[in-house]
Design an enzyme around this catalytic site. Structure first.
Site, PDB file in Angstrom:
ATOM      1  N   ASP A  68     -10.301  -3.520  -9.564  1.00 30.90           N
ATOM      2  CA  ASP A  68      -9.542  -2.486 -10.296  1.00 30.90           C
ATOM      3  C   ASP A  68      -8.115  -2.956 -10.506  1.00 30.90           C
ATOM      4  O   ASP A  68      -7.853  -4.157 -10.550  1.00 30.90           O
ATOM      5  CB  ASP A  68      -9.585  -1.186  -9.482  1.00 30.90           C
ATOM      6  CG  ASP A  68      -8.687  -1.293  -8.250  1.00 30.90           C
ATOM      7  OD1 ASP A  68      -7.980  -0.346  -7.954  1.00 30.90           O
ATOM      8  OD2 ASP A  68      -8.690  -2.368  -7.618  1.00 30.90           O
TER       9      ASP A  68
ATOM     10  N   ASP B  77     -12.636  -3.115   1.016  1.00 31.91           N
ATOM     11  CA  ASP B  77     -12.064  -2.592  -0.229  1.00 31.91           C
ATOM     12  C   ASP B  77     -11.577  -1.156  -0.036  1.00 31.91           C
ATOM     13  O   ASP B  77     -10.434  -0.815  -0.360  1.00 31.91           O
ATOM     14  CB  ASP B  77     -13.112  -2.638  -1.339  1.00 31.91           C
ATOM     15  CG  ASP B  77     -12.591  -2.031  -2.614  1.00 31.91           C
ATOM     16  OD1 ASP B  77     -12.441  -0.798  -2.679  1.00 31.91           O
ATOM     17  OD2 ASP B  77     -12.266  -2.783  -3.536  1.00 31.91           O
TER      18      ASP B  77
ATOM     19  N   ASP C 131      -7.207   2.570   0.181  1.00 32.02           N
ATOM     20  CA  ASP C 131      -6.530   3.703   0.853  1.00 32.02           C
ATOM     21  C   ASP C 131      -5.147   3.269   1.338  1.00 32.02           C
ATOM     22  O   ASP C 131      -4.172   4.015   1.232  1.00 32.02           O
ATOM     23  CB  ASP C 131      -7.365   4.204   2.051  1.00 32.02           C
ATOM     24  CG  ASP C 131      -8.619   4.942   1.579  1.00 32.02           C
ATOM     25  OD1 ASP C 131      -9.576   5.054   2.366  1.00 32.02           O
ATOM     26  OD2 ASP C 131      -8.670   5.392   0.414  1.00 32.02           O
TER      27      ASP C 131
HETATM   28  N1  LIG Z   1     -11.050  -1.173  -5.557  1.00 28.86           N
HETATM   29  C1  LIG Z   1     -11.150   0.160  -5.569  1.00 28.86           C
HETATM   30  N2  LIG Z   1     -10.754   0.829  -6.678  1.00 28.86           N
HETATM   31  C2  LIG Z   1     -10.877   2.172  -6.648  1.00 28.86           C
HETATM   32  C3  LIG Z   1     -11.380   2.884  -5.570  1.00 28.86           C
HETATM   33  C4  LIG Z   1     -11.350   4.255  -5.945  1.00 28.86           C
HETATM   34  C5  LIG Z   1     -11.779   5.452  -5.186  1.00 28.86           C
HETATM   35  N3  LIG Z   1     -12.570   5.185  -4.019  1.00 28.86           N
HETATM   36  C6  LIG Z   1     -12.211   6.001  -2.908  1.00 28.86           C
HETATM   37  C7  LIG Z   1     -13.095   7.137  -2.783  1.00 28.86           C
HETATM   38  C8  LIG Z   1     -13.778   7.116  -1.633  1.00 28.86           C
HETATM   39  C9  LIG Z   1     -13.553   5.884  -0.933  1.00 28.86           C
HETATM   40  O1  LIG Z   1     -13.276   6.121   0.412  1.00 28.86           O
HETATM   41  C10 LIG Z   1     -12.366   5.272  -1.606  1.00 28.86           C
HETATM   42  O2  LIG Z   1     -11.210   5.497  -0.871  1.00 28.86           O
HETATM   43  C11 LIG Z   1     -10.811   4.310  -7.217  1.00 28.86           C
HETATM   44  N4  LIG Z   1     -10.543   3.054  -7.602  1.00 28.86           N
HETATM   45  C12 LIG Z   1      -9.869   2.581  -8.804  1.00 28.86           C
HETATM   46  O3  LIG Z   1      -8.469   2.633  -8.519  1.00 28.86           O
HETATM   47  C13 LIG Z   1      -7.759   2.975  -9.714  1.00 28.86           C
HETATM   48  C14 LIG Z   1      -7.120   4.332  -9.489  1.00 28.86           C
HETATM   49  O4  LIG Z   1      -6.069   4.163  -8.559  1.00 28.86           O
HETATM   50  P1  LIG Z   1      -4.909   5.283  -8.540  1.00 28.86           P
HETATM   51  O5  LIG Z   1      -4.249   5.213  -9.921  1.00 28.86           O
HETATM   52  O6  LIG Z   1      -4.017   4.853  -7.404  1.00 28.86           O
HETATM   53  O7  LIG Z   1      -5.593   6.625  -8.291  1.00 28.86           O
HETATM   54  C15 LIG Z   1      -8.797   3.031 -10.817  1.00 28.86           C
HETATM   55  O8  LIG Z   1      -8.975   1.742 -11.359  1.00 28.86           O
HETATM   56  C16 LIG Z   1     -10.049   3.415 -10.046  1.00 28.86           C
HETATM   57  O9  LIG Z   1     -11.232   3.040 -10.721  1.00 28.86           O
HETATM   58  C17 LIG Z   1     -11.782   2.163  -4.409  1.00 28.86           C
HETATM   59  O10 LIG Z   1     -12.242   2.685  -3.383  1.00 28.86           O
HETATM   60  N5  LIG Z   1     -11.639   0.806  -4.474  1.00 28.86           N
END
Ligand SMILES: Nc1nc2c(c(CN[C@H]3C=C[C@H](O)[C@@H]3O)cn2[C@@H]2O[C@H](COP(=O)(O)O)[C@@H](O)[C@H]2O)c(=O)[nH]1
Length: 341
Positions: free
Chosen positions: A239, A314, A319
């Site tokens: 991402d 990841d 987080d």
């Molecule tokens: N590599 C990675 N990218 C992730 C996630 C998640 C959500 N997962 C959570 C949910 C339950 C789990 O426990 C995870 O904590 C969203 N994204 C990406 O981030 C970007 C948004 O960021 P911001 O603008 O800061 O909200 C967007 O590209 C979105 O597609 C992940 O986990 N890993």
């Protein structure tokens, strides 16, 4: 025609030819050491997905799987032009931004009696209905709302046609293989086809397909239909946040020219050489961090009861990026507007 390289093969290939992004061995080790301290904690366990995130479903039933499918179908591009001016969603007394604003809006809709997780609803929902469901508390709407509407209609229609409207049926067709599920999702749903070219080769990162498999594994608590025998073959999700946090932690380095572009807030198009290098090197960097962490656990002689995999690394790093937003202000993230991540 052959399919593209797998995400892991793609990442290794890109990292081997990258010009503007590099992986720092010392940084990889220091991140692995940071994670070692957490290896037996809740943050690096599958249970953390529910325990640490109040918006995620508590249940492990079909409705919870449908929730994961609709959120990961829309899980892309939340960044705003100016960070102080962005889409926010208030829900149960808290205000959410970014990815969590999407989840808050889904939960708010369900509370309002709108069946947003049902394919029979979102296959034919109108643009106005989608704008209402994902409405912001500020004058900044959720980015790409028209694309989100189009993707909801397209995905809902396919889920009805091919899987009787239930993503759990799609999961069951994967015969408990994470790889089979990832490929079934990419073959069935066009918006998940995160594939591009690099140095003449077709490569894939499949960011949303991989996080969909991971979140399905998490919501089902790794049991029953979610007991994927090859879950550790899923890589981190490429991402725009992970590169930022890996750079912040010193594991990823940008060339002077690229850093200046990032600091100017320049836009990158999906598939640009430098955008692919950022995503590919980030993915490969997490693979190296995982290898280093497993070595450290081995050396420590700690019998690591649970397998540490790239998904859990990841989740933790994502987080961490959320929790250290202020410290990371000086490290830019790359700005690409697309439906893939
Ligand atoms: N590599 C990675 N990218 C992730 C996630 C998640 C959500 N997962 C959570 C949910 C339950 C789990 O426990 C995870 O904590 C969203 N994204 C990406 O981030 C970007 C948004 O960021 P911001 O603008 O800061 O909200 C967007 O590209 C979105 O597609 C992940 O986990 N890993």
């Amino acid at each position: 025609m052959d399919g593209p390289l797998s995400p892991r093969e793609s990442a290794e290939f890109v990292a081997g030819k990258s010009r503007d992004v590099s992986i720092d061995g010392g940084g990889v080790r220091s991140v692995a050491e940071l994670l070692l301290a957490k290896a037996s904690g809740p943050e690096l366990s599958p249970g953390g997905w529910k325990a640490l995130h109040e918006l995620n479903p508590r249940a492990a039933d079909e409705a919870a799987v449908s929730w994961v499918f609709v959120t990961d179908t829309l899980n892309f591009s939340f960044w705003s032009e100016r960070d102080e001016h962005k889409c926010l969603v208030g829900y149960k007394g808290k205000t959410y931004s970014g990815y969590w604003s999407l989840c808050a809006a889904v939960n708010r809709a369900l509370d309002e009696g709108i069946p947003i997780t049902s394919a029979s609803y979102y296959a034919t929902a109108t643009l106005d209905q989608v704008k209402h469901i994902f409405r912001s508390d500020t004058d900044v709407p959720m980015p790409l709302i028209e694309e989100r509407h189009r993707i909801l209609n397209e995905t809902g229609k396919i889920l009805l046609e091919k899987f009787q409207g239930s993503f759990l049926n799609c999961v069951r067709k994967s015969e408990k293989s994470a790889q089979k599920l990832m490929h079934l999702v990419v073959e069935s749903f066009p918006s998940y086809r995160d594939v591009t070219q690099f140095e003449g080769k077709r490569i894939s990162f499949y960011k949303r397909a991989q996080i969909l498999v991971a979140d399905t594994w998490s919501v089902l608590e790794g049991k029953g239909d979610g007991c994927f025998t090859d879950i550790s073959s899923i890589t981190m999700f490429a991402d725009y946040r992970l590169p930022q946090v890996l750079a912040h932690l010193g594991a990823l380095k940008y060339s002077k020219e690229l850093l200046e572009k990032l600091l100017r807030g320049e836009m990158f198009s999906y598939g640009d050489r430098q955008e692919v290098e950022i995503r590919g090197c980030s993915l490969w960097c997490v693979e190296l961090i995982r290898d280093c962490l497993l070595e450290l656990i081995e050396k420590k002689g700690e019998k690591n009861s649970r397998e540490i995999n790239s998904i859990l690394l990841d989740y933790y790093l994502w987080d961490y990026a959320r929790d250290h937003r202020e410290d990371m202000k000086g490290i830019p993230f790359h700005r690409t507007r697309c439906i893939y991540y």
